[in-house]
Design an enzyme around this catalytic site. Structure first.
Site, PDB file in Angstrom:
ATOM      1  N   ASP A  48       0.848  -1.069  -0.116  1.00  0.00           N
ATOM      2  CA  ASP A  48      -0.003  -0.114  -0.111  1.00  0.00           C
ATOM      3  C   ASP A  48       0.947   1.179  -0.066  1.00  0.00           C
ATOM      4  O   ASP A  48       2.105   1.169   0.209  1.00  0.00           O
ATOM      5  CB  ASP A  48      -0.818  -0.003   1.091  1.00  0.00           C
ATOM      6  N   SER A  49       0.392   2.472  -0.161  1.00  0.00           N
ATOM      7  CA  SER A  49       0.955   3.613  -0.277  1.00  0.00           C
ATOM      8  C   SER A  49       1.537   3.935   1.178  1.00  0.00           C
ATOM      9  O   SER A  49       2.502   4.688   1.296  1.00  0.00           O
ATOM     10  CB  SER A  49       0.166   4.763  -0.815  1.00  0.00           C
ATOM     11  N   CYS A  65      -3.642  -0.773  -2.296  1.00  0.00           N
ATOM     12  CA  CYS A  65      -3.935   0.595  -2.355  1.00  0.00           C
ATOM     13  C   CYS A  65      -4.995   0.894  -3.677  1.00  0.00           C
ATOM     14  O   CYS A  65      -4.606   0.265  -4.671  1.00  0.00           O
ATOM     15  CB  CYS A  65      -2.691   1.217  -2.732  1.00  0.00           C
ATOM     16  N   GLU A  89      -6.075   9.363   9.435  1.00  0.00           N
ATOM     17  CA  GLU A  89      -4.582   9.116  10.427  1.00  0.00           C
ATOM     18  C   GLU A  89      -4.538  10.066  11.364  1.00  0.00           C
ATOM     19  O   GLU A  89      -3.749   9.424  12.050  1.00  0.00           O
ATOM     20  CB  GLU A  89      -3.418   9.536   8.976  1.00  0.00           C
ATOM     21  N   CYS A 137     -11.272   3.577  -0.997  1.00  0.00           N
ATOM     22  CA  CYS A 137      -9.904   3.995  -0.639  1.00  0.00           C
ATOM     23  C   CYS A 137      -9.730   3.135   0.732  1.00  0.00           C
ATOM     24  O   CYS A 137     -10.734   2.922   1.561  1.00  0.00           O
ATOM     25  CB  CYS A 137     -10.099   5.215  -0.413  1.00  0.00           C
ATOM     26  N   HIS A 139      -8.671   3.703   3.511  1.00  0.00           N
ATOM     27  CA  HIS A 139      -8.856   4.372   4.679  1.00  0.00           C
ATOM     28  C   HIS A 139     -10.343   4.629   4.956  1.00  0.00           C
ATOM     29  O   HIS A 139     -10.606   4.700   6.014  1.00  0.00           O
ATOM     30  CB  HIS A 139      -8.214   5.819   4.769  1.00  0.00           C
TER      31      HIS A 139
HETATM   32  N1  DGL Z   1      -4.061   3.869  -0.045  1.00  0.00           N
HETATM   33  C1  DGL Z   1      -4.703   4.864  -0.963  1.00  0.00           C
HETATM   34  C2  DGL Z   1      -6.056   4.583  -1.579  1.00  0.00           C
HETATM   35  O1  DGL Z   1      -6.628   3.454  -1.302  1.00  0.00           O
HETATM   36  C3  DGL Z   1      -5.084   6.194   0.126  1.00  0.00           C
HETATM   37  C4  DGL Z   1      -3.909   6.972   0.727  1.00  0.00           C
HETATM   38  C5  DGL Z   1      -2.979   7.642  -0.546  1.00  0.00           C
HETATM   39  O2  DGL Z   1      -3.621   8.714  -1.238  1.00  0.00           O
HETATM   40  O3  DGL Z   1      -1.932   7.231  -0.676  1.00  0.00           O
HETATM   41  O4  DGL Z   1      -6.272   5.126  -2.701  1.00  0.00           O
END
Ligand code: DGL
Length: 277
Positions: free
Chosen positions: A15-16, A78, A157, A189, A191
């Protein structure tokens, strides 16, 4: 290689940053015997505001890093990476690669009764139109209303999951999708599953929320079963974590996402990701 020895290999997931832990949690819940290696690119997060070329480059580097650790299947947790990079990654890897878009899109198409589906995600995910395409691939007559909600990621976050500010932000973002009369909303997403309570409050009980993390875990189980590479028991099972920035913030915020202890965590240099491609 025999299927039995492939079965013992870990699942790779990237993931990012931290959000992919929502997917990892569901994998651990559904497949407790599986070993997992999680890579969170915490030094380069967020991906959601970057160009698709940059996200593709980062995603490919993450994938190659995990490949070098002998994974049997790759999960792109992600949504932004899945929306922009799934095909390029599939083109270079010789193991099954799973993005998050398709499972969520299929679940949404199967759920809607009035053929009006909302999708919320980062700017890059929404701009890619990946969810709309995937939903309309299943059913062309479904109307898809998309909305990016960039402030949701920092709010999560920060830990403001049930805060007044989060509710106000959600009301502002979601009015448009609500007015469109959708009956199903994809949380596109990593989050957003943590904001389920607030989103439900704003959208109303009648709107079904699709959590792509849960849908993805089900697909992983199905693929491993079909390929006969499901790990049989917890002998030798491990859970390893890599991040590209300091582990402190990751460990603090991770508690909100994963609800299980993280023991084996290592910081790696971005340069080692760049070398992996
Ligand atoms: N993990 C990213 C997503 O699911 C969200 C956080 C980011 O912008 O890196 O799109």
């Amino acid at each position: 290689m025999k299927n039995s020895s492939i079965a013992d290999k870990p699942i790779g997931i990237f993931d990012s940053g931290i959000g992919g832990l929502t997917v990892l949690k569901e994998i651990h819940r559904l497949l407790p015997a599986e070993s997992t290696i999680y890579l969170g690119d915490t030094a380069r997060v967020p991906y959601g505001i970057r160009s698709s070329e940059t996200v593709r480059k980062y995603s490919l580097q993450n994938s190659m890093f995990l490949m070098e650790r002998g994974i049997k299947l790759l999960i792109i947790a992600c949504n932004t990476s899945s929306a922009t990079s799934l095909e390029s990654i599939r083109n270079v890897l010789d193991i099954p690669v799973l993005g998050v878009i398709e499972p969520g899109a299929k679940a949404a198409a199967a759920t809607t009764r009035n053929n009006r589906v909302g999708v919320i995600g980062t700017e890059a995910t929404i701009k890619s139109g990946a969810y709309r395409k995937a939903i309309q691939n299943v059913n062309r007559s479904i109307e898809v209303i998309e909305k990016s909600c960039p402030l949701f990621v920092p709010l999560v976050e920060e830990g403001w999951l049930n805060d007044d500010i989060t509710e106000l932000t959600a009301r502002r973002y979601l009015q448009e999708v609500k007015d469109a009369g959708i009956d199903t909303l994809v949380l596109g997403c990593t989050h957003y599953p943590l904001l389920k309570d607030v989103i439900k409050k704003v959208m109303g009980e009648q709107t079904v929320l699709i959590d792509s993390a849960i849908e993805k875990a089900k697909v992983v189980k199905q693929i491993l079963t079909d390929l006969r590479i499901l790990k049989k028991d917890t002998n030798g099972t491990f859970r390893k974590y890599y991040v590209t920035d300091s582990t402190d913030r990751f460990l603090t915020v991770a508690r909100r996402f994963l609800l299980e202890p993280i023991e084996d965590i290592t910081t790696i240099e971005i340069a080692s990701l760049e070398m992996a491609t």
